[in-house]
Write an enzyme that holds these catalytic residues in place. Structure first.
Site, PDB file in Angstrom:
ATOM      1  N   ASP A 171      78.252  73.627  58.907  1.00 17.65           N
ATOM      2  CA  ASP A 171      79.233  73.840  57.838  1.00 17.65           C
ATOM      3  C   ASP A 171      79.860  75.210  58.022  1.00 17.65           C
ATOM      4  O   ASP A 171      79.195  76.159  58.432  1.00 17.65           O
ATOM      5  CB  ASP A 171      78.535  73.794  56.471  1.00 17.65           C
ATOM      6  CG  ASP A 171      79.535  73.764  55.327  1.00 17.65           C
ATOM      7  OD1 ASP A 171      79.907  72.649  54.901  1.00 17.65           O
ATOM      8  OD2 ASP A 171      79.973  74.835  54.870  1.00 17.65           O
ATOM      9  N   ILE A 174      83.763  80.346  53.585  1.00 21.63           N
ATOM     10  CA  ILE A 174      83.918  81.786  53.348  1.00 21.63           C
ATOM     11  C   ILE A 174      83.090  82.153  52.116  1.00 21.63           C
ATOM     12  O   ILE A 174      83.216  81.499  51.072  1.00 21.63           O
ATOM     13  CB  ILE A 174      85.402  82.148  53.132  1.00 21.63           C
ATOM     14  CG1 ILE A 174      86.203  81.843  54.412  1.00 21.63           C
ATOM     15  CG2 ILE A 174      85.549  83.616  52.733  1.00 21.63           C
ATOM     16  CD1 ILE A 174      87.713  81.901  54.234  1.00 21.63           C
ATOM     17  N   HIS A 175      82.240  83.151  52.246  1.00 24.05           N
ATOM     18  CA  HIS A 175      81.396  83.598  51.131  1.00 24.05           C
ATOM     19  C   HIS A 175      81.542  85.094  50.924  1.00 24.05           C
ATOM     20  O   HIS A 175      81.928  85.819  51.832  1.00 24.05           O
ATOM     21  CB  HIS A 175      79.928  83.251  51.400  1.00 24.05           C
ATOM     22  CG  HIS A 175      79.619  81.793  51.293  1.00 24.05           C
ATOM     23  ND1 HIS A 175      79.480  81.151  50.092  1.00 24.05           N
ATOM     24  CD2 HIS A 175      79.447  80.845  52.242  1.00 24.05           C
ATOM     25  CE1 HIS A 175      79.214  79.871  50.303  1.00 24.05           C
ATOM     26  NE2 HIS A 175      79.194  79.653  51.604  1.00 24.05           N
ATOM     27  N   ARG A 176      81.171  85.518  49.718  1.00 25.36           N
ATOM     28  CA  ARG A 176      81.215  86.934  49.352  1.00 25.36           C
ATOM     29  C   ARG A 176      80.002  87.658  49.954  1.00 25.36           C
ATOM     30  O   ARG A 176      78.872  87.362  49.598  1.00 25.36           O
ATOM     31  CB  ARG A 176      81.194  86.984  47.821  1.00 25.36           C
ATOM     32  CG  ARG A 176      81.261  88.315  47.183  1.00 25.36           C
ATOM     33  CD  ARG A 176      81.509  88.121  45.681  1.00 25.36           C
ATOM     34  NE  ARG A 176      80.328  88.379  44.880  1.00 25.36           N
ATOM     35  CZ  ARG A 176      80.212  88.042  43.583  1.00 25.36           C
ATOM     36  NH1 ARG A 176      81.186  87.414  42.954  1.00 25.36           N
ATOM     37  NH2 ARG A 176      79.114  88.322  42.920  1.00 25.36           N
ATOM     38  N   GLU A 238      83.830  71.562  58.669  1.00 16.44           N
ATOM     39  CA  GLU A 238      85.251  71.789  58.370  1.00 16.44           C
ATOM     40  C   GLU A 238      86.021  72.353  59.572  1.00 16.44           C
ATOM     41  O   GLU A 238      87.259  72.311  59.579  1.00 16.44           O
ATOM     42  CB  GLU A 238      85.401  72.714  57.154  1.00 16.44           C
ATOM     43  CG  GLU A 238      84.963  72.093  55.822  1.00 16.44           C
ATOM     44  CD  GLU A 238      83.484  72.265  55.511  1.00 16.44           C
ATOM     45  OE1 GLU A 238      82.756  72.794  56.378  1.00 16.44           O
ATOM     46  OE2 GLU A 238      83.050  71.861  54.409  1.00 16.44           O
ATOM     47  N   GLU A 294      87.674  88.903  41.992  1.00 18.55           N
ATOM     48  CA  GLU A 294      87.578  87.492  42.369  1.00 18.55           C
ATOM     49  C   GLU A 294      88.874  86.745  42.032  1.00 18.55           C
ATOM     50  O   GLU A 294      89.753  87.267  41.348  1.00 18.55           O
ATOM     51  CB  GLU A 294      86.389  86.849  41.656  1.00 18.55           C
ATOM     52  CG  GLU A 294      85.043  87.249  42.265  1.00 18.55           C
ATOM     53  CD  GLU A 294      84.726  86.465  43.536  1.00 18.55           C
ATOM     54  OE1 GLU A 294      85.594  85.708  44.022  1.00 18.55           O
ATOM     55  OE2 GLU A 294      83.600  86.626  44.048  1.00 18.55           O
TER      56      GLU A 294
HETATM   57 MN    MN Z   1      81.240  72.016  53.441  1.00 20.47          MN
END
Ligand code: MN
Length: 496
Positions: A171, A174-176, A238, A294
């Site tokens: 997978d 994009i994460h913080r 993705e 955010e």
């Molecule tokens: Mn996913």
């Protein structure tokens, strides 16, 4: 677009920047030294953030390259690449108003990534191992601190790639990521995210989860990574959507210190492991209680206890460019919103072909909270189907809060036109549908029992449909004034 521009294929960050350099007004740069702590984002807020950013800001402003970053002579920093829909159209070589359709088709024609030899991977031209006693993320990477009250420097455009420890499926999201120490990042995963599912499986087995963070890539990957379930269920990589956008597989390469892969053309790759049973307070270094700005336009609260990535290595291209985003801005609208549009188009099209003309995941909701749906009622029994389409939209994208329904003669990308439909084709008591008590996006601050007596749990909302379509039987009363069709160019040859 000129012939030359069309021939130039975007395949990484540098080719994307080269394309934008040829289009007036899409990319600006400065050689003036900028402080990555609060100053860089402070500048871009005026130059091009747009979206939900506090006013004054600039809607559809250019992307911006900072050539000189205080304390980081080896790096340049670029921000706002996807910060206007028109620019994303250039980068993905597709009409801006049709981008949702491009993404929808790309999900159907997904092309799986491939692995190339390390020698071919420019992301590993320069290697910094965390085992080196001089290794320190804080002096190595010019990660911006977006506002003075943030928990620390953040990697905001890190394409996190990890794999299911049981199935091997991967997978990208994009994460913080907040820089916490010389070799640690904190990672906030909103509930239900796929990499968190992998992390939980690894943790249950008492094992770390290898994770690569690729920064500065082909914008097609940045947009594709923002798909969410049900369009991309657990186990759907993705990156294969980005492959379909480009028509060839995205190239990965094996990481040097962990059993995972990273994007071969990335400017920077962070290799690390999500540690089992280790948590950190996000603002442990600042005690501000705040995380970073955010997408809804507010600074997220620092989380009390979130997972930690132990960094093993940082690799990068020669003359690296760090890619970042400002948080609340048009950039988020496009990255989150265009996949949202694709998901809604796909689900409604399958349920009722030909009715949903187009959809816009509107700027004001950061691409997540509001969808404007353009619906064509063709026959008498289509009356009411527009509301069914709205219900499907809530299913296609669970974090959606509001839907505005308009007819096919309304321009969904022109907010004045959408609000015109609300003023003349909407009656509050009969045209509004409330669906209370449904879980929504956790970052919407209005979702508290203190705000509304119908909210019993923090994080649930009253989802609402604003039906601004004309009842089918009344259509003849709602024809817009018909101006004569003319050739404007006869009068103004340069008119566009
Ligand atoms: Mn996913």
């Amino acid at each position: 677009m000129s012939k030359l521009m069309k021939e130039q294929k975007v395949h990484d960050l540098r080719s994307a920047l080269a394309l934008l350099e040829q289009i007036p007004g899409e990319l600006v740069s400065t050689d003036v030294s900028v402080n990555p702590t609060a100053e860089l984002s402070g500048v871009y807020r005026y130059v091009g953030a747009g979206g939900t950013c506090m006013r004054p800001t600039k809607k559809n402003g250019p992307a911006m390259m900072f050539n000189t970053v205080e304390g980081f002579p080896d790096f340049r920093v670029v921000i706002g690449l996807n910060g206007s829909r028109k620019r994303v159209g250039h980068l993905l070589n597709y009409p801006p108003e049709r981008l949702g359709f491009l993404l929808k088709d790309s999900v159907e024609k997904a092309i799986a990534p491939v692995v190339v030899d390390n020698e071919k991977a420019v992301c590993q031209e320069v290697v910094h191992l965390a085992s080196d006693p001089n290794f320190d993320l804080r002096t190595l990477l010019p990660a911006p601190t977006n506002t003075e009250e943030d928990a620390g420097p953040y990697i905001t455009m890190g394409l996190c790639y990890a794999s299911d420890p049981e199935t091997g499926e991967s997978d990208i999201t994009i994460h913080r990521l907040c820089v916490q120490s010389k070799d640690e990042l904190s990672m906030w995963l909103t509930p239900g995210r796929h990499i968190d599912a992998f992390r939980q499986k690894a943790e249950a087995a008492g094992k770390p989860l290898p994770i690569s963070i690729s920064i500065g890539v082909d914008p097609a990957i940045e947009v594709a990574a923002c798909f969410e379930p049900p369009t991309t269920p657990l186990g759907f990589d993705e990156l294969s959507i980005a492959g379909a956008i480009r028509g060839y597989p995205i190239e990965l390469t094996k990481c040097l210190t962990i059993n995972e892969r990273a994007i071969a053309h990335a400017e920077v790759v962070i290799e690390g492991e999500l540690l089992p049973n280790v948590r950190v307070r996000e603002d442990q270094n600042t005690d501000t209680g705040k995380a970073m700005p955010e997408f809804p336009g507010y600074t997220g609260e620092a989380k009390e206890s979130i997972p930690v990535i132990k960094v093993k290595a940082v690799t990068h291209r020669r003359n690296p460019i760090l890619r970042t985003t400002i948080g609340p801005g048009e950039e988020h609208v496009n990255m989150a919103g265009i996949p949202t549009e694709a998901s809604i188009l796909d689900m409604v099209e399958r349920a009722m072909p030909g009715r949903l003309v187009n959809v816009f995941a509107h700027t004001s909701g950061g691409g997540k909270l509001l969808a404007v749906m353009q619906f064509k009622k063709a026959v008498v029994v289509d009356e009411g189907r527009q509301r069914q389409a709205a219900l499907l939209a809530f299913s296609a994208f669970p974090e959606l809060k509001h839907v505005i329904l308009v007819d096919e003669d309304v321009d969904i990308f022109d907010t004045d036109d959408v609000l015109w439909a609300m003023q003349t084709r909407y009656q509050g008591d009969v045209s509004t549908v409330f669906i209370p008590g449904v879980r929504c996006h956790p970052l919407d601050p209005s979702q508290t029992p203190q705000f509304s007596p119908s909210i019993l749990e923090v994080g649930t909302s009253c989802k609402t449909i604003f039906d601004c379509t004309v009842p089918f039987s009344l259509k003849s009363h709602f024809e817009r004034s018909k101006f004569k069709e003319v050739d404007v160019k006869k009068f103004l040859p340069d008119f566009e």
